[in-house]
Design a protein around this motif. Sequence first.
Motif, PDB file in Angstrom:
ATOM      1  N   VAL A  39      -1.539   5.055 -10.752  1.00 39.51           N
ATOM      2  CA  VAL A  39      -2.422   5.818  -9.862  1.00 39.51           C
ATOM      3  C   VAL A  39      -1.671   6.549  -8.755  1.00 39.51           C
ATOM      4  N   SER A  40      -0.440   6.111  -8.463  1.00 44.65           N
ATOM      5  CA  SER A  40       0.302   6.718  -7.359  1.00 44.65           C
ATOM      6  C   SER A  40       1.792   6.537  -7.607  1.00 44.65           C
ATOM      7  N   ASN A  63       0.588   0.663 -10.364  1.00 39.18           N
ATOM      8  CA  ASN A  63      -0.263   0.543 -11.547  1.00 39.18           C
ATOM      9  C   ASN A  63      -1.549  -0.191 -11.192  1.00 39.18           C
ATOM     10  N   GLN A  64      -2.665   0.476 -11.446  1.00 34.95           N
ATOM     11  CA  GLN A  64      -3.962  -0.047 -11.010  1.00 34.95           C
ATOM     12  C   GLN A  64      -4.385  -1.307 -11.754  1.00 34.95           C
ATOM     13  N   ASN A  65      -4.450  -1.236 -13.071  1.00 34.04           N
ATOM     14  CA  ASN A  65      -5.001  -2.340 -13.843  1.00 34.04           C
ATOM     15  C   ASN A  65      -4.119  -3.578 -13.847  1.00 34.04           C
ATOM     16  N   GLY A  76      -3.800  -8.226  -8.084  1.00 40.30           N
ATOM     17  CA  GLY A  76      -4.983  -7.464  -7.692  1.00 40.30           C
ATOM     18  C   GLY A  76      -5.116  -6.167  -8.459  1.00 40.30           C
ATOM     19  N   ARG A  77      -5.666  -5.157  -7.793  1.00 37.17           N
ATOM     20  CA  ARG A  77      -5.931  -3.835  -8.382  1.00 37.17           C
ATOM     21  C   ARG A  77      -5.410  -2.793  -7.397  1.00 37.17           C
ATOM     22  N   ASP A  80      -4.378  -3.048  -2.267  1.00 30.66           N
ATOM     23  CA  ASP A  80      -4.985  -3.891  -3.289  1.00 30.66           C
ATOM     24  C   ASP A  80      -6.497  -3.860  -3.092  1.00 30.66           C
ATOM     25  N   GLU A  81      -7.170  -3.080  -3.948  1.00 35.43           N
ATOM     26  CA  GLU A  81      -8.616  -2.908  -3.824  1.00 35.43           C
ATOM     27  C   GLU A  81      -9.377  -4.185  -4.157  1.00 35.43           C
ATOM     28  N   LYS A  82      -8.875  -4.964  -5.105  1.00 30.72           N
ATOM     29  CA  LYS A  82      -9.570  -6.179  -5.536  1.00 30.72           C
ATOM     30  C   LYS A  82      -9.626  -7.219  -4.436  1.00 30.72           C
ATOM     31  N   ASN A  83      -8.512  -7.411  -3.734  1.00 28.49           N
ATOM     32  CA  ASN A  83      -8.434  -8.424  -2.679  1.00 28.49           C
ATOM     33  C   ASN A  83      -8.590  -7.842  -1.283  1.00 28.49           C
ATOM     34  N   HIS A  84      -8.825  -6.520  -1.220  1.00 36.28           N
ATOM     35  CA  HIS A  84      -9.096  -5.832   0.048  1.00 36.28           C
ATOM     36  C   HIS A  84      -7.944  -6.032   1.039  1.00 36.28           C
TER      37      HIS A  84
END
Length: 583
Positions: free
Chosen positions: A33-34, A48-50, A72-73, A89-93
Amino acid sequence: MYHLRFMILLLLMTTTGWHSDAAELERRLRRPVSLTASDNHKWLYVANQNSGSITIIDAAALSVAKEIDVGGRLTDLAILDDTHLLTLDEKNHQLVLLAGQGTHWKVVSRLDIAQYPIQLQVDRTIKRCFIASLWSRTVTTVDLSRIDHKPLSQKNITAKLQISFEPHKMCLVKERKKLIVAGTFQNKLAIVDTNNLKLTVTKKIPGHNIRGLAISNDGKRVLIAQQELNSLARSTRDDVHWGNMLSNLLVSLSLDDLCHSQADVLKQREVIHLGEPGRAAGDPGPIYITPKGKLIVVLSGVNEIAISNDTNRFDFERVAVGRHPVAAISSSDGHLLVANHFSDSISIIDRNNIKQIERVSLGPQRELSPAERGEMLFFDSQLSHDGWMSCHSCHTDGHSNGQLNDNLSDGSFGAPKRVLSLLGVGETGPWAWDGKVQTLSQQVKNSIQKTMQGTAPSEKQVADLVAYLNTLTLPLVLTELRTAPNETIINRGRQLFQTLDCKRCHVPPLYTSTASYDVGLKDSVGNTRFNPPSLRNVGRQTSFFHDGRALTLKDVFTKYKHQTNRTLTEVELNALLKYLTSL
């Protein structure tokens, strides 16, 4: 002491070999993603997002050197200095800080931040960063000036700004001490003072799906990659073919007008149309400007990069890359490095000869599930006629662009309808505004063939898209993300919802029903019966009713007296609104 621990950590990483070598890469989906590069341009770092990992590429050898599991994500990545990387990390904020050099990195701090962080902007001069959090509608400033001495803590968060829309793309204008924040779903731009993180102005612009922001080399213009849905056009072959229904644009605005609260931001607006009939440019993404002023636009939906030529910077040549490019940077030798999200690869582009000269695999992929294949189709503009749009173009990231579209969702042309969110769509049949589509599979076929004017999809493609749609879940409601809910007021609103018989059409727990109703609303061609959309996450909507005539949830009851047999008191109205926005 912290500095000593860091040096010991570097020594251990160098001697123990605890990261997997490239030859040992796991078979999995990475989904870059970046990407960013070390200051000496010897190393390329890819988030890597996933897989929640960072891939390290040897820039000279053009090969993967290491892959580090962060967890995480991941949604963004930036370099702070020679020895620190930042990722979200979007999953764990969390904001995640890594320390190291070259191929040797280790997570040293994790900082809890506003939920659903999606993008970073780093001010390396002052050593701070700005973080946009999507569903929290929050921008956060984090002080990074003492990370060599102390791990990150809540004391590093120096300011939080809550805004009126879900943010995504940001652009830092250091000379003016401003931060431009663009809406993910709404067509809004916020200007934030970076000294105190105060909102100075919010401007609404035509269009939606803002996926690219950049400042011109002279610092006078803001460039925006976006789309624009024309509610006056119809989803016919002609209107799609000629780009009348949905256009893909590179927009240039005056930065002075954008920052001035009283200025008309459209007065000096310039528009460049990307793509043309026969070869459209669906879902334009990030924008890059070379030191010589050459424009580069990522065309995510059609798997290409557009590069302006030397004689006319508004005339673009296009080069094919991997599937769904989402980010790009320049290398030290002037090449362009492009992250291909669904291909799990990095394309190397010769900017001068406009061709791909190499593609670096980030590692082997495992077999895709139906939902994962469906996700690829959802973001694929080539499903539409000429590549003008993808499902994502109107249902941005599975949600909604908040616009009106005149298609056959009500069985007729002439009355454009509000684009509905697809979050939770697998549970809320029947589909279409008239409620006459009984299966999600049929709705998918209708969208591709009747709205996007694409060729008939295969049964496998339809099944895969349905599988993906069934994975789209609702985020936490905004009130839960921001404040502790007042249960007393919410319960009072719940009782009113029952007493006013709102549940007749909006039946809990999905807050919709299978029937269509005449509730006193008529569209411009005389339709009066509509299937009620779900009220879940209604607090995130930007307009209401089939045609968006109500601009606020309060207007639904005060201006349009929707299905209320009496005038509500201010206390009752407040309670009802609190309840609805808690759903």
